[in-house]
Structures are given as structure tokens and as C-alpha cells.
Design a protein around this motif. Structure first.
Motif, PDB file in Angstrom:
ATOM      1  N   ILE A 120       0.791  -1.134  -0.069  1.00  0.00           N
ATOM      2  CA  ILE A 120       0.113   0.003   0.015  1.00  0.00           C
ATOM      3  C   ILE A 120       0.954   1.266  -0.045  1.00  0.00           C
ATOM      4  O   ILE A 120       1.855   1.284   0.710  1.00  0.00           O
ATOM      5  N   ARG A 121       0.419   2.235  -0.747  1.00  0.00           N
ATOM      6  CA  ARG A 121       1.322   3.529  -0.842  1.00  0.00           C
ATOM      7  C   ARG A 121       1.437   4.238   0.470  1.00  0.00           C
ATOM      8  O   ARG A 121       0.491   4.234   1.181  1.00  0.00           O
ATOM      9  N   PRO A 122       2.530   4.400   1.236  1.00  0.00           N
ATOM     10  CA  PRO A 122       2.668   5.009   2.429  1.00  0.00           C
ATOM     11  C   PRO A 122       1.873   6.074   2.691  1.00  0.00           C
ATOM     12  O   PRO A 122       1.278   6.256   3.917  1.00  0.00           O
ATOM     13  N   ALA A 123       1.601   7.187   1.637  1.00  0.00           N
ATOM     14  CA  ALA A 123       0.866   8.133   1.961  1.00  0.00           C
ATOM     15  C   ALA A 123      -0.473   7.888   2.308  1.00  0.00           C
ATOM     16  O   ALA A 123      -1.369   8.578   2.637  1.00  0.00           O
ATOM     17  N   GLU A 124      -1.070   6.645   1.704  1.00  0.00           N
ATOM     18  CA  GLU A 124      -2.141   6.118   1.997  1.00  0.00           C
ATOM     19  C   GLU A 124      -2.674   5.659   3.322  1.00  0.00           C
ATOM     20  O   GLU A 124      -3.722   5.276   3.736  1.00  0.00           O
ATOM     21  N   LEU A 125      -1.529   5.193   4.218  1.00  0.00           N
ATOM     22  CA  LEU A 125      -1.667   4.699   5.233  1.00  0.00           C
ATOM     23  C   LEU A 125      -1.574   5.723   6.485  1.00  0.00           C
ATOM     24  O   LEU A 125      -2.174   5.827   7.519  1.00  0.00           O
ATOM     25  N   VAL A 126      -0.494   6.604   6.353  1.00  0.00           N
ATOM     26  CA  VAL A 126      -0.367   7.489   7.536  1.00  0.00           C
ATOM     27  C   VAL A 126       0.290   8.914   6.723  1.00  0.00           C
ATOM     28  O   VAL A 126       0.438   8.996   5.780  1.00  0.00           O
ATOM     29  N   ASP A 127       0.279   9.809   7.970  1.00  0.00           N
ATOM     30  CA  ASP A 127       0.573  11.217   7.105  1.00  0.00           C
ATOM     31  C   ASP A 127       2.085  11.359   7.164  1.00  0.00           C
ATOM     32  O   ASP A 127       2.684  10.766   7.591  1.00  0.00           O
ATOM     33  N   GLU A 128       2.367  12.713   6.560  1.00  0.00           N
ATOM     34  CA  GLU A 128       3.592  12.982   6.483  1.00  0.00           C
ATOM     35  C   GLU A 128       4.506  12.922   7.828  1.00  0.00           C
ATOM     36  O   GLU A 128       5.885  12.507   7.845  1.00  0.00           O
ATOM     37  N   ALA A 129       3.974  13.357   8.852  1.00  0.00           N
ATOM     38  CA  ALA A 129       4.812  13.472  10.136  1.00  0.00           C
ATOM     39  C   ALA A 129       5.218  12.136  10.632  1.00  0.00           C
ATOM     40  O   ALA A 129       6.111  11.707  11.169  1.00  0.00           O
ATOM     41  N   PHE A 130       4.225  11.055  10.377  1.00  0.00           N
ATOM     42  CA  PHE A 130       4.498   9.866  10.719  1.00  0.00           C
ATOM     43  C   PHE A 130       5.753   9.318   9.510  1.00  0.00           C
ATOM     44  O   PHE A 130       6.743   8.520  10.207  1.00  0.00           O
ATOM     45  N   LEU A 131       5.565   9.557   8.376  1.00  0.00           N
ATOM     46  CA  LEU A 131       6.725   9.259   7.376  1.00  0.00           C
ATOM     47  C   LEU A 131       7.986   9.468   7.813  1.00  0.00           C
ATOM     48  O   LEU A 131       9.265   8.986   7.545  1.00  0.00           O
ATOM     49  N   ARG A 132       8.166  10.720   8.415  1.00  0.00           N
ATOM     50  CA  ARG A 132       9.385  11.474   9.032  1.00  0.00           C
ATOM     51  C   ARG A 132      10.168  10.305   9.944  1.00  0.00           C
ATOM     52  O   ARG A 132      11.389  10.293  10.001  1.00  0.00           O
ATOM     53  N   ARG A 133       9.201   9.816  10.874  1.00  0.00           N
ATOM     54  CA  ARG A 133       9.736   9.047  11.846  1.00  0.00           C
ATOM     55  C   ARG A 133      10.242   7.855  11.493  1.00  0.00           C
ATOM     56  O   ARG A 133      11.239   7.178  12.022  1.00  0.00           O
ATOM     57  N   ILE A 134       9.913   7.219  10.282  1.00  0.00           N
ATOM     58  CA  ILE A 134      10.362   6.117   9.627  1.00  0.00           C
ATOM     59  C   ILE A 134      11.547   6.564   8.615  1.00  0.00           C
ATOM     60  O   ILE A 134      11.082   6.987   7.465  1.00  0.00           O
ATOM     61  N   GLN A 135      12.687   6.619   8.998  1.00  0.00           N
ATOM     62  CA  GLN A 135      13.818   7.491   8.558  1.00  0.00           C
ATOM     63  C   GLN A 135      14.181   6.759   7.054  1.00  0.00           C
ATOM     64  O   GLN A 135      14.518   7.275   6.110  1.00  0.00           O
ATOM     65  N   TYR A 136      14.268   5.211   6.947  1.00  0.00           N
ATOM     66  CA  TYR A 136      14.603   4.673   5.841  1.00  0.00           C
ATOM     67  C   TYR A 136      13.423   3.753   5.103  1.00  0.00           C
ATOM     68  O   TYR A 136      12.460   3.057   5.622  1.00  0.00           O
ATOM     69  N   LYS A 137      13.114   4.291   3.841  1.00  0.00           N
ATOM     70  CA  LYS A 137      12.175   3.588   3.142  1.00  0.00           C
ATOM     71  C   LYS A 137      12.442   3.183   1.862  1.00  0.00           C
ATOM     72  O   LYS A 137      13.413   3.748   1.103  1.00  0.00           O
ATOM     73  N   ILE A 138      12.404   1.892   1.504  1.00  0.00           N
ATOM     74  CA  ILE A 138      12.939   1.178   0.231  1.00  0.00           C
ATOM     75  C   ILE A 138      11.689   0.644  -0.570  1.00  0.00           C
ATOM     76  O   ILE A 138      10.846   0.046  -0.334  1.00  0.00           O
ATOM     77  N   LEU A 139      11.648   1.209  -1.898  1.00  0.00           N
ATOM     78  CA  LEU A 139      10.811   0.661  -2.891  1.00  0.00           C
ATOM     79  C   LEU A 139      11.378  -0.418  -3.602  1.00  0.00           C
ATOM     80  O   LEU A 139      12.325  -0.455  -4.290  1.00  0.00           O
ATOM     81  N   ALA A 140      10.554  -1.537  -3.255  1.00  0.00           N
ATOM     82  CA  ALA A 140      11.211  -2.767  -4.094  1.00  0.00           C
ATOM     83  C   ALA A 140      10.172  -2.885  -5.535  1.00  0.00           C
ATOM     84  O   ALA A 140       8.981  -3.228  -5.183  1.00  0.00           O
ATOM     85  N   GLN A 141      10.746  -2.642  -6.394  1.00  0.00           N
ATOM     86  CA  GLN A 141      10.034  -2.663  -7.506  1.00  0.00           C
ATOM     87  C   GLN A 141      10.034  -4.270  -8.408  1.00  0.00           C
ATOM     88  O   GLN A 141      10.848  -4.897  -7.784  1.00  0.00           O
TER      89      GLN A 141
END
Length: 174
Positions: free
Chosen positions: A93-114
Motif C-alpha cells: 500500500i502506498r505509504p501516503a495512503e496509510l499515514v500522514d507525513e509526520a509519521f513518515l518522517r519518523r520512519i527514516q529509511y524507506k525502500i521501494l521494491a520494484q
């Protein structure tokens, strides 16, 4: 000695992030993050748990930033414990559909597995064949790419080789 690895999926509930008291034995069952302390906690299918992603991350707002957590005993007393867990959230699920930007900042590493390329798909297929003790035939993979995936416009997925080989072996065993 190995670091702990705890994996949970859609069955996870918010209560599993707290101590669970068993009145019969008088013992506590540790929370998921405490069991994974010093290691990794993988939350697979993040966003499909029985609790909302926002509720889960709200529970971890302080521990993610301060590296300490507070667990509540049956008596109501709070116990401070280190939060040395590396949480890994796996989702399609797209991260922006799950939580807001403030939460995404707390998760510092994000990896897109294509999705894999055709060459990567063939390599994954070869690796799965080796792992399952099956002879690898590149002609078969090319047939799948040219006659199955291509004409049907199916996206290549890294799990397809494992699933196809598993089904072929099950059919052969049957």
C-alpha cells in the motif's frame, strides 16, 4: 548468538504491543517489540492488521524518537525499557495512503521494491530452482516471458518463480 527476528502479519492486534498478564501463572508475556529488542521486528502486510496503522504508530511515537518504551504492569506501575528494536514495515500500500507525513518522517529509511526485470526474473527463477533441487531450464523461463506474461501483460513479480515451481512440484508429487 543471533539478534532476535520477530515477524508478524495481518493477525497482529494493538494489544500485542503491551505486556500480557496471565493471572493463572502470574507471569507476563512480553510485547512484540520487547521480544525483538536488540533485533528486528518485521510487520508484514502493514496496513492490514486488525488495528489501524495510525494507532500502531501512535503507540510507537515516543519509543521511535527516544529509544525507550514504557510498559504497564498489572498493578498500573510503568516500567521503562530500552527500545532497541528496528521495526520494518512491509506493505504494498502506498505509504501516503496509510499515514500522514509526520509519521513518515519518523520512519527514516524507506525502500521501494520494484518488480524485477526479465533478466532479474530469470535469475530469481534460477535461484529458486537451485534452492528446491530442480534443474534450471532458461528455455522454460523464456517461454513463460514470451507466451504467458508478455501476451497477457502480466507484471513480473519476484514471488512468481517460487509459486510456479512450488505448484509444479506439488502437481508432480500428486
Amino acid at each position: 548468538c543471533r539478534r532476535p527476528l520477530v515477524t508478524v502479519g495481518g493477525e497482529m492486534v494493538l494489544e500485542s504491543l503491551d505486556l500480557t498478564y496471565n493471572p493463572t501463572s502470574g507471569l507476563y508475556r512480553p510485547s512484540l517489540q520487547l521480544m525483538a529488542n536488540g533485533g528486528v521486528l518485521v510487520i508484514d502486510d502493514f496496513g492490514r492488521q486488525r488495528c489501524s496503522p495510525v494507532a500502531m504508530l501512535n503507540r510507537w511515537t515516543h519509543p521511535l524518537e527516544s529509544r525507550t518504551d514504557y510498559l504497564v504492569l498489572q498493578s498500573g506501575q510503568k516500567v521503562e525499557v530500552p527500545f532497541l528494536t528496528l521495526p520494518v514495515f512491509a506493505t504494498n500500500i502506498r505509504p501516503a495512503e496509510l499515514v500522514d507525513e509526520a509519521f513518515l518522517r519518523r520512519i527514516q529509511y524507506k525502500i521501494l521494491a520494484q518488480n524485477p526485470t526479465a533478466a532479474e526474473f530469470a535469475q530469481i527463477f534460477q535461484n529458486v530452482c537451485k534452492e528446491r533441487g530442480v534443474d534450471y531450464d532458461p528455455v522454460l523461463v523464456q517461454h513463460l516471458l514470451s507466451n504467458v506474461f508478455g501476451p497477457r501483460k502480466l507484471a513480473l513479480r519476484g514471488c512468481h518463480p517460487r509459486d510456479l515451481i512450488g505448484q509444479a512440484l506439488a502437481l508432480g508429487q500428486y
